[in-house]
Enzyme design. Sequence first.
Site, short mmCIF file in Angstrom:
data_model
loop_
_atom_site.label_atom_id
_atom_site.label_comp_id
_atom_site.label_asym_id
_atom_site.label_seq_id
_atom_site.Cartn_x
_atom_site.Cartn_y
_atom_site.Cartn_z
N GLY A 184 -46.97 0.73 51.82
CA GLY A 184 -46.80 1.93 52.44
C GLY A 184 -45.79 2.84 51.71
O GLY A 184 -45.86 4.02 51.18
N HIS A 185 -44.58 1.92 51.84
CA HIS A 185 -43.46 2.62 51.01
C HIS A 185 -43.94 3.07 49.40
O HIS A 185 -43.43 4.14 48.97
CB HIS A 185 -42.44 1.91 50.74
CG HIS A 185 -41.83 1.24 52.16
ND1 HIS A 185 -41.81 0.21 52.72
CD2 HIS A 185 -41.01 2.15 53.11
CE1 HIS A 185 -41.20 0.16 54.14
NE2 HIS A 185 -40.75 1.42 54.13
N GLN A 201 -29.48 5.22 64.04
CA GLN A 201 -30.89 5.70 64.54
C GLN A 201 -31.30 4.49 65.46
O GLN A 201 -32.58 4.59 65.82
CB GLN A 201 -31.64 5.94 63.36
CG GLN A 201 -32.14 4.76 62.55
CD GLN A 201 -33.33 5.38 61.36
OE1 GLN A 201 -32.78 6.16 60.47
NE2 GLN A 201 -34.28 5.14 61.43
N GLN A 229 -46.82 9.70 57.06
CA GLN A 229 -47.59 10.28 58.36
C GLN A 229 -47.32 9.36 59.44
O GLN A 229 -47.57 9.58 60.60
CB GLN A 229 -49.05 10.54 58.02
CG GLN A 229 -49.83 10.94 59.06
CD GLN A 229 -49.45 12.47 59.78
OE1 GLN A 229 -48.79 12.95 59.16
NE2 GLN A 229 -49.71 12.27 61.04
N SER A 248 -46.10 -1.80 58.23
CA SER A 248 -44.79 -1.48 58.92
C SER A 248 -43.76 -2.83 58.62
O SER A 248 -44.36 -4.10 58.46
CB SER A 248 -44.77 -1.36 60.28
OG SER A 248 -43.61 -1.42 60.97
N SER A 249 -42.72 -2.44 58.30
CA SER A 249 -41.64 -3.62 58.05
C SER A 249 -41.80 -4.54 59.41
O SER A 249 -41.38 -5.75 59.29
CB SER A 249 -40.22 -3.15 57.80
OG SER A 249 -40.52 -2.13 56.54
N ARG A 250 -41.94 -4.00 60.41
CA ARG A 250 -41.68 -4.55 61.73
C ARG A 250 -42.98 -5.76 62.07
O ARG A 250 -42.91 -6.32 62.90
CB ARG A 250 -41.65 -3.69 63.19
CG ARG A 250 -40.10 -2.93 62.87
CD ARG A 250 -39.83 -2.11 64.06
NE ARG A 250 -38.51 -1.85 64.26
CZ ARG A 250 -38.04 -0.68 63.89
NH1 ARG A 250 -38.83 0.26 63.51
NH2 ARG A 250 -36.90 -0.45 64.14
P1 AMP Z 1 -39.09 2.95 56.89
O1 AMP Z 1 -38.37 1.94 56.03
O2 AMP Z 1 -39.76 2.36 57.95
O3 AMP Z 1 -37.96 3.96 57.53
O4 AMP Z 1 -40.15 3.92 56.35
C1 AMP Z 1 -39.61 4.76 55.17
C2 AMP Z 1 -40.76 5.55 54.98
O5 AMP Z 1 -41.95 5.23 54.61
C3 AMP Z 1 -41.15 6.46 56.18
O6 AMP Z 1 -41.24 7.94 55.61
C4 AMP Z 1 -42.35 6.03 56.80
O7 AMP Z 1 -43.15 6.94 57.36
C5 AMP Z 1 -42.82 5.60 55.31
N1 AMP Z 1 -43.99 4.66 55.95
C6 AMP Z 1 -43.69 3.31 56.74
N2 AMP Z 1 -44.87 2.90 56.63
C7 AMP Z 1 -45.80 3.38 56.08
C8 AMP Z 1 -47.31 3.22 56.16
N3 AMP Z 1 -47.97 2.22 56.56
N4 AMP Z 1 -48.12 4.10 55.18
C9 AMP Z 1 -47.32 5.28 54.60
N5 AMP Z 1 -45.98 5.49 54.78
C10 AMP Z 1 -45.11 4.47 55.49
#
Ligand code: AMP
Length: 271
Positions: free
Chosen positions: A27-28, A52, A139, A176-178
Amino acid sequence: MLEASRRWRGDGRRIGLVPTMGALHAGHLSLVAEARRENEIVIASIFVNPIQFGAGEDFNRYPRDLDSDADMLRRAGIDGIYRPSVEAMYPPGSSTRVHVSGVADPLEGTARPGHFEGVATVVTKLFGAVEPDRAYFGQKDAQQVAVVKRMTRDLDLGVEICVCSTVREPDGLALSSRNAYLSPPERKAAVCLSSALRLATEAYSRGERGPEQLRQVLRARLDAEPLAKVDYAEIVDPETFRSPGTLAVLAVRVGGTRLIDNHELTRPFPG
Ligand code: AMP
Protein backbone atom coordinates in the site's frame (compact mmCIF):
# COMPACT_ATOMS: atom_id res chain seq x y z
CA MET A 1 17.51 15.24 4.36
CA LEU A 2 16.20 18.62 5.35
CA GLU A 3 19.24 20.27 3.87
CA ALA A 4 18.90 18.13 0.78
CA SER A 5 15.34 19.24 0.16
CA ARG A 6 16.35 22.89 0.64
CA ARG A 7 19.22 22.36 -1.79
CA TRP A 8 16.84 20.96 -4.40
CA ARG A 9 14.32 23.74 -3.83
CA GLY A 10 14.30 26.42 -6.46
CA ASP A 11 15.83 24.41 -9.27
CA GLY A 12 12.36 23.69 -10.69
CA ARG A 13 12.29 20.02 -9.82
CA ARG A 14 9.07 19.03 -8.10
CA ILE A 15 9.17 17.19 -4.80
CA GLY A 16 6.66 14.50 -3.87
CA LEU A 17 6.41 13.49 -0.20
CA VAL A 18 5.02 10.17 1.05
CA PRO A 19 4.45 10.36 4.82
CA THR A 20 4.46 6.97 6.59
CA MET A 21 4.92 5.39 9.99
CA GLY A 22 7.10 2.64 8.49
CA ALA A 23 6.48 -1.13 8.59
CA LEU A 24 6.00 -0.66 4.89
CA HIS A 25 3.84 -2.79 2.64
CA ALA A 26 2.54 -2.69 -0.94
CA GLY A 27 0.00 0.00 0.00
CA HIS A 28 2.79 2.41 0.94
CA LEU A 29 4.74 1.44 -2.17
CA SER A 30 1.76 2.30 -4.38
CA LEU A 31 1.96 5.85 -2.98
CA VAL A 32 5.69 5.93 -3.74
CA ALA A 33 5.05 4.68 -7.29
CA GLU A 34 2.43 7.38 -7.89
CA ALA A 35 4.78 10.03 -6.47
CA ARG A 36 7.56 8.69 -8.70
CA ARG A 37 5.35 9.13 -11.78
CA GLU A 38 4.47 12.74 -10.95
CA ASN A 39 7.62 14.28 -9.44
CA GLU A 40 11.32 14.54 -10.17
CA ILE A 41 12.20 14.02 -6.51
CA VAL A 42 10.45 11.61 -4.16
CA ILE A 43 10.95 11.64 -0.42
CA ALA A 44 9.36 9.27 2.09
CA SER A 45 9.15 10.07 5.76
CA ILE A 46 9.18 7.38 8.41
CA PHE A 47 8.03 8.58 11.80
CA VAL A 48 5.92 6.75 14.37
CA ASN A 49 4.24 9.85 15.72
CA PRO A 50 3.66 9.51 19.47
CA ILE A 51 1.12 12.35 19.70
CA GLN A 52 -1.37 10.69 17.37
CA PHE A 53 -1.62 7.62 19.64
CA GLY A 54 -3.98 7.71 22.62
CA ALA A 55 -3.19 6.35 26.08
CA GLY A 56 -3.51 2.57 25.94
CA GLU A 57 -3.06 2.46 22.16
CA ASP A 58 -0.26 0.58 20.38
CA PHE A 59 2.50 3.24 20.13
CA ASN A 60 5.07 1.08 21.97
CA ARG A 61 4.34 -2.13 20.12
CA TYR A 62 3.74 -0.53 16.69
CA PRO A 63 5.84 -2.61 14.23
CA ARG A 64 9.20 -1.00 13.40
CA ASP A 65 11.59 -2.47 10.81
CA LEU A 66 13.88 0.22 9.51
CA ASP A 67 16.25 -2.02 7.57
CA SER A 68 13.47 -3.65 5.60
CA ASP A 69 11.74 -0.27 5.08
CA ALA A 70 14.93 1.37 3.76
CA ASP A 71 15.51 -1.59 1.47
CA MET A 72 11.97 -1.45 0.04
CA LEU A 73 12.21 2.31 -0.49
CA ARG A 74 15.59 2.06 -2.16
CA ARG A 75 14.23 -0.54 -4.57
CA ALA A 76 11.20 1.67 -5.24
CA GLY A 77 13.56 4.40 -6.42
CA ILE A 78 13.20 6.87 -3.57
CA ASP A 79 15.54 9.89 -3.50
CA GLY A 80 15.57 10.42 0.23
CA ILE A 81 14.18 9.18 3.52
CA TYR A 82 13.30 11.72 6.21
CA ARG A 83 13.43 9.91 9.53
CA PRO A 84 13.44 12.37 12.43
CA SER A 85 13.71 11.22 16.04
CA VAL A 86 10.89 11.95 18.48
CA GLU A 87 13.22 14.42 20.25
CA ALA A 88 13.95 16.26 17.01
CA MET A 89 10.26 16.42 16.11
CA TYR A 90 9.07 17.50 19.57
CA PRO A 91 12.01 19.10 21.39
CA PRO A 92 11.56 20.19 24.99
CA GLY A 93 9.50 23.37 25.08
CA SER A 94 7.58 22.77 21.86
CA SER A 95 3.93 23.54 22.59
CA THR A 96 2.11 24.12 19.29
CA ARG A 97 -0.66 21.83 18.04
CA VAL A 98 -2.73 22.05 14.86
CA HIS A 99 -6.40 21.50 15.62
CA VAL A 100 -8.88 20.92 12.79
CA SER A 101 -12.53 21.08 13.81
CA GLY A 102 -15.60 19.87 11.92
CA VAL A 103 -14.40 17.01 9.76
CA ALA A 104 -11.98 15.85 12.48
CA ASP A 105 -14.72 15.54 15.13
CA PRO A 106 -16.94 12.51 14.29
CA LEU A 107 -16.09 8.80 13.93
CA GLU A 108 -12.27 8.39 14.24
CA GLY A 109 -12.19 11.78 15.97
CA THR A 110 -14.64 10.58 18.62
CA ALA A 111 -13.17 7.09 18.91
CA ARG A 112 -9.59 8.39 19.19
CA PRO A 113 -9.59 11.78 20.96
CA GLY A 114 -6.50 13.80 20.01
CA HIS A 115 -5.63 11.52 17.10
CA PHE A 116 -6.28 14.01 14.32
CA GLU A 117 -4.61 16.83 16.25
CA GLY A 118 -1.52 14.62 16.31
CA VAL A 119 -1.85 13.85 12.61
CA ALA A 120 -2.45 17.49 11.60
CA THR A 121 0.49 18.67 13.70
CA VAL A 122 2.96 16.13 12.32
CA VAL A 123 1.82 16.58 8.71
CA THR A 124 2.23 20.36 9.06
CA LYS A 125 5.73 19.83 10.42
CA LEU A 126 6.62 17.35 7.66
CA PHE A 127 5.42 19.85 5.06
CA GLY A 128 7.56 22.52 6.72
CA ALA A 129 10.64 20.30 6.81
CA VAL A 130 10.46 18.78 3.34
CA GLU A 131 8.63 21.60 1.50
CA PRO A 132 6.98 19.24 -0.99
CA ASP A 133 4.97 20.32 -4.02
CA ARG A 134 2.73 17.28 -3.61
CA ALA A 135 1.99 14.87 -0.77
CA TYR A 136 0.55 11.37 -1.19
CA PHE A 137 -2.01 9.80 1.13
CA GLY A 138 -4.02 6.57 0.98
CA GLN A 139 -7.80 6.46 0.61
CA LYS A 140 -7.57 3.65 3.20
CA ASP A 141 -7.48 6.42 5.84
CA ALA A 142 -10.32 8.41 4.30
CA GLN A 143 -11.01 10.70 7.25
CA GLN A 144 -7.30 11.49 7.53
CA VAL A 145 -7.40 12.52 3.86
CA ALA A 146 -10.36 14.84 4.53
CA VAL A 147 -8.63 16.36 7.59
CA VAL A 148 -5.34 16.91 5.73
CA LYS A 149 -7.13 18.47 2.75
CA ARG A 150 -9.13 20.80 5.04
CA MET A 151 -6.02 21.84 6.96
CA THR A 152 -3.93 22.37 3.83
CA ARG A 153 -6.60 24.67 2.39
CA ASP A 154 -7.29 26.50 5.66
CA LEU A 155 -3.61 27.18 6.39
CA ASP A 156 -2.60 27.95 2.77
CA LEU A 157 0.10 25.31 2.98
CA GLY A 158 0.46 25.25 -0.80
CA VAL A 159 0.88 21.48 -1.07
CA GLU A 160 -1.20 19.47 -3.54
CA ILE A 161 -2.82 16.54 -1.73
CA CYS A 162 -2.90 13.39 -3.89
CA VAL A 163 -5.05 10.45 -2.87
CA CYS A 164 -4.23 6.86 -3.92
CA SER A 165 -6.62 3.87 -3.99
CA THR A 166 -6.56 1.28 -1.26
CA VAL A 167 -4.35 -1.73 -1.98
CA ARG A 168 -5.97 -4.99 -0.85
CA GLU A 169 -5.01 -8.63 -0.24
CA PRO A 170 -6.49 -11.11 -2.75
CA ASP A 171 -9.39 -11.82 -0.34
CA GLY A 172 -10.18 -8.10 -0.04
CA LEU A 173 -8.56 -7.20 3.30
CA ALA A 174 -7.00 -3.73 3.04
CA LEU A 175 -3.24 -3.87 3.61
CA SER A 176 -2.27 -2.34 6.95
CA SER A 177 0.80 -2.48 9.16
CA ARG A 178 -1.58 -3.51 11.96
CA ASN A 179 -2.61 -6.69 10.09
CA ALA A 180 0.60 -8.15 11.56
CA TYR A 181 -1.16 -8.26 14.95
CA LEU A 182 -3.84 -10.69 13.70
CA SER A 183 -3.70 -14.37 14.69
CA PRO A 184 -4.57 -16.83 11.87
CA PRO A 185 -8.25 -17.12 12.93
CA GLU A 186 -8.46 -13.33 13.31
CA ARG A 187 -6.89 -12.86 9.89
CA LYS A 188 -9.65 -15.02 8.41
CA ALA A 189 -12.32 -13.12 10.32
CA ALA A 190 -10.91 -9.74 9.20
CA VAL A 191 -12.26 -10.31 5.70
CA CYS A 192 -15.65 -9.28 7.11
CA LEU A 193 -14.76 -5.58 6.64
CA SER A 194 -14.18 -5.72 2.88
CA SER A 195 -16.95 -8.25 2.50
CA ALA A 196 -19.42 -5.87 4.22
CA LEU A 197 -18.28 -3.01 1.97
CA ARG A 198 -18.72 -5.18 -1.10
CA LEU A 199 -22.27 -6.18 -0.06
CA ALA A 200 -23.23 -2.54 0.59
CA THR A 201 -21.79 -1.54 -2.81
CA GLU A 202 -23.85 -4.28 -4.47
CA ALA A 203 -27.00 -3.13 -2.66
CA TYR A 204 -26.30 0.46 -3.78
CA SER A 205 -25.78 -0.58 -7.39
CA ARG A 206 -29.12 -2.47 -7.27
CA GLY A 207 -30.74 0.85 -6.40
CA GLU A 208 -30.80 0.85 -2.60
CA ARG A 209 -30.39 4.44 -1.41
CA GLY A 210 -31.76 4.35 2.14
CA PRO A 211 -28.92 5.15 4.56
CA GLU A 212 -30.47 3.00 7.27
CA GLN A 213 -30.89 0.06 4.87
CA LEU A 214 -27.31 0.38 3.64
CA ARG A 215 -26.07 0.59 7.22
CA GLN A 216 -28.04 -2.57 7.97
CA VAL A 217 -26.27 -4.38 5.10
CA LEU A 218 -22.91 -3.44 6.64
CA ARG A 219 -24.00 -4.37 10.17
CA ALA A 220 -25.51 -7.71 9.19
CA ARG A 221 -22.24 -8.92 7.64
CA LEU A 222 -20.05 -7.60 10.47
CA ASP A 223 -22.36 -8.90 13.22
CA ALA A 224 -22.26 -12.36 11.62
CA GLU A 225 -18.52 -12.59 12.42
CA PRO A 226 -18.08 -13.79 16.01
CA LEU A 227 -14.50 -12.46 16.35
CA ALA A 228 -15.50 -8.95 15.18
CA LYS A 229 -16.87 -6.14 17.33
CA VAL A 230 -18.16 -3.11 15.44
CA ASP A 231 -16.93 0.29 16.58
CA TYR A 232 -18.87 2.11 13.84
CA ALA A 233 -20.38 1.36 10.43
CA GLU A 234 -21.74 4.51 8.79
CA ILE A 235 -22.52 6.04 5.41
CA VAL A 236 -21.15 9.60 5.28
CA ASP A 237 -20.16 12.49 3.06
CA PRO A 238 -16.44 12.11 2.16
CA GLU A 239 -15.67 15.77 2.88
CA THR A 240 -17.58 16.39 6.11
CA PHE A 241 -17.80 12.84 7.46
CA ARG A 242 -21.42 13.50 8.43
CA SER A 243 -24.55 11.83 7.03
CA PRO A 244 -25.95 11.81 4.43
CA GLY A 245 -23.43 10.64 1.87
CA THR A 246 -22.19 7.69 -0.17
CA LEU A 247 -18.92 6.80 1.55
CA ALA A 248 -19.25 3.65 3.69
CA VAL A 249 -16.80 3.79 6.60
CA LEU A 250 -16.02 1.04 9.09
CA ALA A 251 -14.02 0.61 12.26
CA VAL A 252 -14.06 -2.90 13.64
CA ARG A 253 -12.17 -4.62 16.41
CA VAL A 254 -11.02 -8.09 15.37
CA GLY A 255 -9.71 -9.73 18.53
CA GLY A 256 -7.54 -7.01 20.04
CA THR A 257 -6.83 -5.24 16.74
CA ARG A 258 -8.80 -2.23 15.55
CA LEU A 259 -9.12 -2.18 11.76
CA ILE A 260 -10.62 0.53 9.53
CA ASP A 261 -11.75 0.44 5.92
CA ASN A 262 -14.05 2.37 3.60
CA HIS A 263 -15.53 2.40 0.13
CA GLU A 264 -17.32 4.94 -2.05
CA LEU A 265 -20.59 3.17 -2.86
CA THR A 266 -21.02 4.86 -6.24
CA ARG A 267 -17.92 3.00 -7.50
CA PRO A 268 -17.64 -0.75 -8.16
CA PHE A 269 -15.89 -2.68 -5.40
CA PRO A 270 -12.52 -3.90 -6.75
CA GLY A 271 -11.71 -7.56 -7.37
P1 AMP B 1 0.73 4.64 7.81
O1 AMP B 1 2.14 4.19 7.73
O2 AMP B 1 -0.23 3.58 8.25
O3 AMP B 1 0.57 5.95 8.55
O4 AMP B 1 0.29 4.95 6.32
C1 AMP B 1 1.01 5.85 5.53
C2 AMP B 1 0.19 6.16 4.30
O5 AMP B 1 -0.05 4.96 3.58
C3 AMP B 1 -1.18 6.76 4.64
O6 AMP B 1 -1.46 7.82 3.74
C4 AMP B 1 -2.10 5.60 4.45
O7 AMP B 1 -3.43 5.98 4.11
C5 AMP B 1 -1.43 4.87 3.31
N1 AMP B 1 -1.87 3.48 3.29
C6 AMP B 1 -1.93 2.61 4.33
N2 AMP B 1 -2.45 1.43 3.94
C7 AMP B 1 -2.73 1.55 2.62
C8 AMP B 1 -3.30 0.68 1.64
N3 AMP B 1 -3.68 -0.56 1.95
N4 AMP B 1 -3.45 1.14 0.38
C9 AMP B 1 -3.07 2.42 0.05
N5 AMP B 1 -2.53 3.28 0.93
C10 AMP B 1 -2.37 2.86 2.20
